[in-house]
Every structure is written in structure tokens, then in C-alpha cells.
Design a protein around this motif. Sequence first.
Motif, PDB file in Angstrom:
ATOM      1  N   ALA A 182       0.978   3.626  -3.252  1.00 39.55           N
ATOM      2  CA  ALA A 182      -0.038   4.655  -2.992  1.00 39.55           C
ATOM      3  C   ALA A 182       0.021   5.720  -4.079  1.00 39.55           C
ATOM      4  O   ALA A 182       1.098   6.085  -4.548  1.00 39.55           O
ATOM      5  CB  ALA A 182       0.195   5.289  -1.628  1.00 39.55           C
ATOM      6  N   SER A 232       2.439   2.393  14.970  1.00 41.45           N
ATOM      7  CA  SER A 232       2.442   3.040  13.656  1.00 41.45           C
ATOM      8  C   SER A 232       1.506   4.231  13.622  1.00 41.45           C
ATOM      9  O   SER A 232       0.662   4.393  14.482  1.00 41.45           O
ATOM     10  CB  SER A 232       1.991   2.038  12.584  1.00 41.45           C
ATOM     11  OG  SER A 232       0.651   1.695  12.823  1.00 41.45           O
ATOM     12  N   SER A 272       1.134   9.320   3.525  1.00 39.70           N
ATOM     13  CA  SER A 272       2.179   9.006   4.493  1.00 39.70           C
ATOM     14  C   SER A 272       3.564   8.928   3.900  1.00 39.70           C
ATOM     15  O   SER A 272       4.539   8.983   4.620  1.00 39.70           O
ATOM     16  CB  SER A 272       1.881   7.679   5.165  1.00 39.70           C
ATOM     17  OG  SER A 272       2.010   6.648   4.209  1.00 39.70           O
ATOM     18  N   ASN A 273       3.663   8.771   2.617  1.00 41.12           N
ATOM     19  CA  ASN A 273       5.023   8.589   2.093  1.00 41.12           C
ATOM     20  C   ASN A 273       5.467   9.764   1.246  1.00 41.12           C
ATOM     21  O   ASN A 273       5.894   9.623   0.126  1.00 41.12           O
ATOM     22  CB  ASN A 273       5.173   7.270   1.338  1.00 41.12           C
ATOM     23  CG  ASN A 273       4.226   7.184   0.173  1.00 41.12           C
ATOM     24  OD1 ASN A 273       3.182   7.824   0.189  1.00 41.12           O
ATOM     25  ND2 ASN A 273       4.597   6.432  -0.838  1.00 41.12           N
ATOM     26  N   GLU A 277      -0.964   1.432   8.666  1.00 37.03           N
ATOM     27  CA  GLU A 277      -0.304   2.220   7.636  1.00 37.03           C
ATOM     28  C   GLU A 277       1.203   2.192   7.867  1.00 37.03           C
ATOM     29  O   GLU A 277       1.657   2.399   8.994  1.00 37.03           O
ATOM     30  CB  GLU A 277      -0.817   3.652   7.700  1.00 37.03           C
ATOM     31  CG  GLU A 277      -0.567   4.436   6.447  1.00 37.03           C
ATOM     32  CD  GLU A 277      -1.272   5.788   6.493  1.00 37.03           C
ATOM     33  OE1 GLU A 277      -0.558   6.788   6.662  1.00 37.03           O
ATOM     34  OE2 GLU A 277      -2.505   5.835   6.371  1.00 37.03           O
ATOM     35  N   PHE A 278       1.956   1.922   6.822  1.00 33.66           N
ATOM     36  CA  PHE A 278       3.414   1.948   6.939  1.00 33.66           C
ATOM     37  C   PHE A 278       3.813   3.342   7.426  1.00 33.66           C
ATOM     38  O   PHE A 278       3.375   4.340   6.871  1.00 33.66           O
ATOM     39  CB  PHE A 278       4.041   1.638   5.585  1.00 33.66           C
ATOM     40  CG  PHE A 278       5.493   1.302   5.669  1.00 33.66           C
ATOM     41  CD1 PHE A 278       5.908   0.021   6.009  1.00 33.66           C
ATOM     42  CD2 PHE A 278       6.458   2.263   5.421  1.00 33.66           C
ATOM     43  CE1 PHE A 278       7.255  -0.289   6.096  1.00 33.66           C
ATOM     44  CE2 PHE A 278       7.805   1.972   5.514  1.00 33.66           C
ATOM     45  CZ  PHE A 278       8.202   0.685   5.848  1.00 33.66           C
ATOM     46  N   ASP A 328       0.832  -1.218   0.000  1.00 31.88           N
ATOM     47  CA  ASP A 328       0.000   0.000   0.000  1.00 31.88           C
ATOM     48  C   ASP A 328       0.859   1.258   0.000  1.00 31.88           C
ATOM     49  O   ASP A 328       0.564   2.232  -0.688  1.00 31.88           O
ATOM     50  CB  ASP A 328      -0.903   0.035   1.249  1.00 31.88           C
ATOM     51  CG  ASP A 328      -2.114  -0.869   1.085  1.00 31.88           C
ATOM     52  OD1 ASP A 328      -2.285  -1.455   0.002  1.00 31.88           O
ATOM     53  OD2 ASP A 328      -2.874  -0.997   2.062  1.00 31.88           O
ATOM     54  N   TRP A 329       1.898   1.217   0.816  1.00 31.85           N
ATOM     55  CA  TRP A 329       2.763   2.386   0.928  1.00 31.85           C
ATOM     56  C   TRP A 329       3.512   2.643  -0.379  1.00 31.85           C
ATOM     57  O   TRP A 329       3.567   3.765  -0.877  1.00 31.85           O
ATOM     58  CB  TRP A 329       3.757   2.174   2.086  1.00 31.85           C
ATOM     59  CG  TRP A 329       4.926   3.084   2.034  1.00 31.85           C
ATOM     60  CD1 TRP A 329       4.940   4.404   2.340  1.00 31.85           C
ATOM     61  CD2 TRP A 329       6.255   2.741   1.629  1.00 31.85           C
ATOM     62  NE1 TRP A 329       6.196   4.911   2.152  1.00 31.85           N
ATOM     63  CE2 TRP A 329       7.021   3.915   1.722  1.00 31.85           C
ATOM     64  CE3 TRP A 329       6.870   1.561   1.212  1.00 31.85           C
ATOM     65  CZ2 TRP A 329       8.379   3.935   1.401  1.00 31.85           C
ATOM     66  CZ3 TRP A 329       8.215   1.579   0.890  1.00 31.85           C
ATOM     67  CH2 TRP A 329       8.942   2.755   0.995  1.00 31.85           C
ATOM     68  N   ARG A 364       5.230   6.962   8.325  1.00 36.68           N
ATOM     69  CA  ARG A 364       5.867   8.033   7.563  1.00 36.68           C
ATOM     70  C   ARG A 364       7.197   8.415   8.219  1.00 36.68           C
ATOM     71  O   ARG A 364       7.505   7.971   9.334  1.00 36.68           O
ATOM     72  CB  ARG A 364       4.967   9.254   7.547  1.00 36.68           C
ATOM     73  CG  ARG A 364       5.022  10.049   8.865  1.00 36.68           C
ATOM     74  CD  ARG A 364       3.990  11.117   8.893  1.00 36.68           C
ATOM     75  NE  ARG A 364       2.684  10.506   8.871  1.00 36.68           N
ATOM     76  CZ  ARG A 364       1.567  11.142   8.562  1.00 36.68           C
ATOM     77  NH1 ARG A 364       1.608  12.411   8.219  1.00 36.68           N
ATOM     78  NH2 ARG A 364       0.408  10.535   8.566  1.00 36.68           N
TER      79      ARG A 364
END
Lengths: 255, 255
Positions: free
Chosen positions: A89, A240, A247-248, A204-205, A85-86, A207
Motif C-alpha cells: 500500500a 477484519s 491500515s498499516n 483489508e489486512f 495490498d497491505w 491494522r
Amino acid sequence: MSTDDTRDAIMVATYEALCEEGYSDLTAQSIADRTDRSKSALFYHYDSREALVADFIEYLIEGFDARVERTREQPPLERLAAFVDWFLADPDDDELAFHTAFLELRAQAPYNDVYREKLRESDDILRTVVEDILRDGIDAGVFRAHDPESVSALLLASFDGARIRQFTLGRDEYLETVRAETVDRVLADVLAADVEFPDEASFEFPRDDRLVDDDGTTDTADSDGTTNAADDDETTDAESDTENTASNAEGDPTE
Amino acid sequence: MSTDDTRDAIMVATYEALCEEGYSDLTAQSIADRTDRSKSALFYHYDSREALVADFIEYLIEGFDARVERTREQPPLERLAAFVDWFLADPDDDELAFHTAFLELRAQAPYNDVYREKLRESDDILRTVVEDILRDGIDAGVFRAHDPESVSALLLASFDGARIRQFTLGRDEYLETVRAETVDRVLADVLAADVEFPDEASFEFPRDDRLVDDDGTTDTADSDGTTNAADDDETTDAESDTENTASNAEGDPTE
């Protein structure tokens, strides 16, 4: 101000300058202008623009290591889903700006041994992260026996290629299609018989808090190296971030 | 000299200048220096460096179309194998130089609508080539029913990502690993039950004769737009080149 604080300030300024001006136009002056230091003060810390940029890649790697550390206690399938996902995205404008600048930087690696060495280090770490997830999943019985090194290389190449094609061409379908096909054709092969790949990751991975605020925006004033992520969501505890904002923004984290 | 000859001369000079100097350092002067024309004569044909580079991408697309045309009569499985071999061939120094310059150019696409538009055109063509192969293979019964558009997007993203990681990091294993994993995990899924993917293609995907000589080197004197490939090999007739020398010095053909 301590040496660590100085480095943080220079690194955050470098991140911002890259986002706003791209890599080709990145100058020591444009970085210094974003700190309370002079250009000559910058060269007190770094011999050259190249040394500064190399340390910036190192800084991203350190941040990425710390972020991965925060996910270690999660189950392997969830970690893989969060990673996918990260990586895939759909980038917002800030992320796109950084992806773009970072691709310019990567394109210099064949000409530049210092960058190449740092990017190899980053590649090692990124591959190891995926390999660890796959290995833990084999141990946990959620993945079949397979060669984690080869599958990790395939996943990273596909995701990297999808993302580069997406943002250079402005074609979002690469992200969606490559994600779906990877799940259907590659991961289906790797998952144990009764295991399904989650449609959405349960966390969520994280940030890079040093570079991006809770709302996904960049703000040097707050980027002092401390963590400012909200940890008040029960489902993820301190492991997390849980904000739904992008987030990235640091994009290619380590490359 | 005709307009076509002029364009050929400028395009070949652009190719050479990109290989030798990269994209960032590409100037109208460096292109003019490689022709018998002046810089101002160049601007008689092109309004700007950007227009010239955009026409260069168009020139690569036209060449790629012509090369694909020469493979149309081959069986679909062999066409796919030749395409994979060509895309994932280990680049020699000349190819590496062009890949590198072209990645710099691609990295400008998010900033540059003209480049982006041309690269999209190139993406369309590359995807269509793979889709046509997959569709012909379904019709011929060598591939199972599947969605050629999605599989084509996955293959291109994986191969592109593998190649970019290979040459920016200098890690050849990306090419080999991604090829092997793609065959084992993606193509195994797509091929009909009794069909195996060839270890090696029976013909070589044609080179761009306008830019690269038979021996894989660049030579403006011969690059007059005529085909100078040897067509004396019985097994491939006039359909394709058969030299074992590197064939894709034009690298990212259309991107």
C-alpha cells in the motif's frame, strides 16, 4: 495500573516517539515524556534503551500474530491478495514516518545482536504467514504444487525491496510496478490454470488497533490495548477491519 | 596535489570511515584523520558533512558508470549474469561493513532532500544499466519481447530486498533463494525459448579500483584514482577484472 497497561503505555509512546523523532534520536526521555511516567520509572521496567526497543519489536510481533489470526478463516487466495495490498500500500505520512524509523532500526541489526535476534523472529513469522497461505492454497487447489518456502522468500524480498526503494527515493512506481510484475510473472506461475489473482482483495489486512485508531491516526488515550475497530460491515463481520483509511501505519509490522 | 587527487583522497577516506564507523558515527574529524589534511581543510572543499556525503554518492556513481562501460562489449546474457552474481554475491566482512553503513545513509533519505536526490540519480543509473542489458538482449534475440523498465524495477527491488534481509538478519539463504527463484520464475519468462540462464557468469562485474585493491582489501596508498586491476587474463582482456576475490566491496555501488 497493571503491568500490562504499563507495557502498553510504554509501547505506544515508543511507537509515537519513533514516528515523530526517528530511531537515531529516540531517547528514554522522549518516550517517558509521552507517558505519565518518569524516565527512571521506564528503567524500572527496562534495563536499557536496547531492551525497550527489543520489547517493542516483540510487541509488534505479538500484534501481528493476533492480526494474522483474524484472517485465518478467509480463503487462501483472498488472504494472499490482502497481504500483498497491505504490504505494497502507498504509505501515508504517518506510515512513512514509521517505515523510516524502522529502517533506521533495522540498519542497526548488523551491529546489534539483540535487535538481530528479534528481527529474525519477526522474519520467521512473516515467512510462515506467506508459506501457510501458499500451502493452504495448494491444498485447496487454487495454487499449483510449488515450494512455498522459496516463493515466500522471493515475495518478501521483492516487496521489502520495493517498499524500501519507494519510501527512501519517494518513487511510488516501485510499489505499483513490483505488484504488477509479481502478479504477472511470479504468481501467474504459482496459481492453478483457471485461477486469476484478484485485482483487489475482498478484505483489508487488519491494522494494529493498539497503535492506530479507526481513522488511521495515533491516539494514546484510546490505545489501551482494546480493539476499537468498527465491526459493523456485513461483508467482513468480525474477521477484519473494513475502513478504507490507511491500515498499516505500523508499517513493517514485525520488521 | 591537484584538486582531483584531493577529492580522491577525501572520498577514499570517507569510504574507509564509513566501513569502520558506520554512517551515524561518521564525522568530518574521522574522515580528516584518514587523510593528511585537517578537518578545516576538509571544510575548504565541502560546506558541510552532508555536501561531502552527497559528493561521495556522486563519486560512487561515477565509478559505477566507468565499471559498466567496461562490460559493454560483452553479450547481454553474460552481462545480466555478471550483474546478478555481483549484486547477490555473499558479502565478506568489508562489504558487509559498507552495506551496513550505506543502509544507514539510505535510511536518512526520507529526512534529507540532498541525499534523496543523489540516491534517485543512482537509482536511475542502476535501472538504466539493467534496462540496457534487457533491451540489447531483445535485439539480439536472447530475450523475448517484454517491458525492460518493469522487469528492471522488479529485479532491482528483489535483489535489493534480498540483500538487505540477508545482511541485516545474517540469513544467506535470501541471496541463494532469491537468485534461484528469480532465474526459475522471472528470467525463465523473459529468456527466449532455447536460451538458458548461465549457472555462473563468464566474467566478473568489475570492482571499483579506486576503493578496493586487487585482493579485495582497501588501501589508501594505492587508491590514487588509477586502475590497478590485473588485465593479463586472456579471456577477458582489458574489459574486466578476473580475480576471484570479492569484487563488490563497494557494495551498493551507487546506492
